[in-house]
Design a protein around this motif. Sequence first.
Motif, PDB file in Angstrom:
ATOM      1  N   GLU A  12       0.820  -1.218   0.000  1.00 15.08           N
ATOM      2  CA  GLU A  12       0.000   0.000   0.000  1.00 15.08           C
ATOM      3  C   GLU A  12       0.850   1.262   0.000  1.00 15.08           C
ATOM      4  O   GLU A  12       0.417   2.311  -0.477  1.00 15.08           O
ATOM      5  CB  GLU A  12      -0.918   0.017   1.227  1.00 15.08           C
ATOM      6  CG  GLU A  12      -2.045  -0.978   1.170  1.00 15.08           C
ATOM      7  CD  GLU A  12      -2.795  -1.096   2.493  1.00 15.08           C
ATOM      8  OE1 GLU A  12      -2.557  -0.278   3.413  1.00 15.08           O
ATOM      9  OE2 GLU A  12      -3.603  -2.031   2.608  1.00 15.08           O
ATOM     10  N   ASN A  13       2.065   1.170   0.532  1.00  9.45           N
ATOM     11  CA  ASN A  13       2.946   2.335   0.645  1.00  9.45           C
ATOM     12  C   ASN A  13       4.079   2.326  -0.369  1.00  9.45           C
ATOM     13  O   ASN A  13       5.094   2.996  -0.170  1.00  9.45           O
ATOM     14  CB  ASN A  13       3.507   2.402   2.070  1.00  9.45           C
ATOM     15  CG  ASN A  13       2.474   2.851   3.055  1.00  9.45           C
ATOM     16  OD1 ASN A  13       2.191   4.042   3.150  1.00  9.45           O
ATOM     17  ND2 ASN A  13       1.882   1.915   3.769  1.00  9.45           N
ATOM     18  N   ILE A  14       3.907   1.596  -1.460  1.00  8.49           N
ATOM     19  CA  ILE A  14       4.973   1.453  -2.451  1.00  8.49           C
ATOM     20  C   ILE A  14       5.471   2.810  -2.952  1.00  8.49           C
ATOM     21  O   ILE A  14       6.664   2.984  -3.192  1.00  8.49           O
ATOM     22  CB  ILE A  14       4.535   0.537  -3.628  1.00  8.49           C
ATOM     23  CG1 ILE A  14       5.729   0.186  -4.523  1.00  8.49           C
ATOM     24  CG2 ILE A  14       3.412   1.162  -4.420  1.00  8.49           C
ATOM     25  CD1 ILE A  14       6.743  -0.692  -3.881  1.00  8.49           C
ATOM     26  N   ASP A  15       4.587   3.769  -3.090  1.00  7.10           N
ATOM     27  CA  ASP A  15       5.000   5.092  -3.590  1.00  7.10           C
ATOM     28  C   ASP A  15       5.831   5.875  -2.589  1.00  7.10           C
ATOM     29  O   ASP A  15       6.441   6.888  -2.949  1.00  7.10           O
ATOM     30  CB  ASP A  15       3.774   5.917  -3.989  1.00  7.10           C
ATOM     31  CG  ASP A  15       3.058   5.340  -5.198  1.00  7.10           C
ATOM     32  OD1 ASP A  15       3.709   4.651  -6.011  1.00  7.10           O
ATOM     33  OD2 ASP A  15       1.841   5.567  -5.328  1.00  7.10           O
ATOM     34  N   ASN A  16       5.887   5.424  -1.340  1.00  3.68           N
ATOM     35  CA  ASN A  16       6.659   6.108  -0.305  1.00  3.68           C
ATOM     36  C   ASN A  16       8.029   5.490  -0.076  1.00  3.68           C
ATOM     37  O   ASN A  16       8.800   5.989   0.749  1.00  3.68           O
ATOM     38  CB  ASN A  16       5.886   6.114   1.016  1.00  3.68           C
ATOM     39  CG  ASN A  16       4.569   6.847   0.899  1.00  3.68           C
ATOM     40  OD1 ASN A  16       4.475   7.861   0.201  1.00  3.68           O
ATOM     41  ND2 ASN A  16       3.551   6.337   1.555  1.00  3.68           N
ATOM     42  N   LEU A  17       8.335   4.390  -0.767  1.00  2.00           N
ATOM     43  CA  LEU A  17       9.626   3.735  -0.555  1.00  2.00           C
ATOM     44  C   LEU A  17      10.747   4.579  -1.146  1.00  2.00           C
ATOM     45  O   LEU A  17      10.620   5.094  -2.256  1.00  2.00           O
ATOM     46  CB  LEU A  17       9.644   2.346  -1.191  1.00  2.00           C
ATOM     47  CG  LEU A  17       8.673   1.321  -0.635  1.00  2.00           C
ATOM     48  CD1 LEU A  17       8.905  -0.037  -1.307  1.00  2.00           C
ATOM     49  CD2 LEU A  17       8.787   1.184   0.869  1.00  2.00           C
ATOM     50  N   PRO A  18      11.847   4.711  -0.404  1.00  2.00           N
ATOM     51  CA  PRO A  18      12.973   5.483  -0.932  1.00  2.00           C
ATOM     52  C   PRO A  18      13.703   4.702  -2.020  1.00  2.00           C
ATOM     53  O   PRO A  18      13.965   3.505  -1.876  1.00  2.00           O
ATOM     54  CB  PRO A  18      13.873   5.664   0.296  1.00  2.00           C
ATOM     55  CG  PRO A  18      13.587   4.470   1.152  1.00  2.00           C
ATOM     56  CD  PRO A  18      12.131   4.161   0.927  1.00  2.00           C
ATOM     57  N   ILE A  19      13.995   5.370  -3.109  1.00  2.00           N
ATOM     58  CA  ILE A  19      14.804   4.767  -4.164  1.00  2.00           C
ATOM     59  C   ILE A  19      15.956   5.724  -4.416  1.00  2.00           C
ATOM     60  O   ILE A  19      15.713   6.881  -4.754  1.00  2.00           O
ATOM     61  CB  ILE A  19      13.982   4.533  -5.449  1.00  2.00           C
ATOM     62  CG1 ILE A  19      12.894   3.500  -5.167  1.00  2.00           C
ATOM     63  CG2 ILE A  19      14.876   4.069  -6.588  1.00  2.00           C
ATOM     64  CD1 ILE A  19      11.946   3.238  -6.310  1.00  2.00           C
ATOM     65  N   PRO A  20      17.178   5.310  -4.192  1.00  2.00           N
ATOM     66  CA  PRO A  20      17.596   3.967  -3.817  1.00  2.00           C
ATOM     67  C   PRO A  20      17.383   3.697  -2.329  1.00  2.00           C
ATOM     68  O   PRO A  20      17.392   4.608  -1.507  1.00  2.00           O
ATOM     69  CB  PRO A  20      19.079   3.939  -4.173  1.00  2.00           C
ATOM     70  CG  PRO A  20      19.526   5.366  -4.044  1.00  2.00           C
ATOM     71  CD  PRO A  20      18.327   6.208  -4.415  1.00  2.00           C
ATOM     72  N   GLY A  21      17.180   2.437  -2.035  1.00  2.00           N
ATOM     73  CA  GLY A  21      16.989   2.005  -0.658  1.00  2.00           C
ATOM     74  C   GLY A  21      17.050   0.492  -0.581  1.00  2.00           C
ATOM     75  O   GLY A  21      17.220  -0.195  -1.589  1.00  2.00           O
TER      76      GLY A  21
END
Length: 111
Positions: A12-21
């Motif tokens: 549900e929070n995929i858009d909040n994941l830091p990239i890169p991370g």
Amino acid sequence: MTEYKNVSELIENIDNLPIPGRLYIEKSNFLNVSEAFFLVISSKEAKDQNMVEIENDLIPENLIDKNVKSFFDTATFEDILIIQKENKESSSLADFIKAIEYYRENDTFME
């Protein structure tokens, strides 16, 4: 560092994941994605940490007491979900879990 109590909350929070991370999974549930909790650390945050080798796995020193292991980089995890959604527009949570487990076991995307 962000903690997700289960894979549903993580998706549900995929858009909040830091990239890169980097994504870390509860060690005792590594083979049971549907039951695991997850931790996410941005690369910027991780670079300030000492990396420690535990059971042939490198994890940031501040995660030692969390009983986790490295799972995926955040960009790969996002790609797994995107490709699953492209293959089946109406993907359910079970479909996403199957795609995640397939990638973990085969190091390639599920067709």
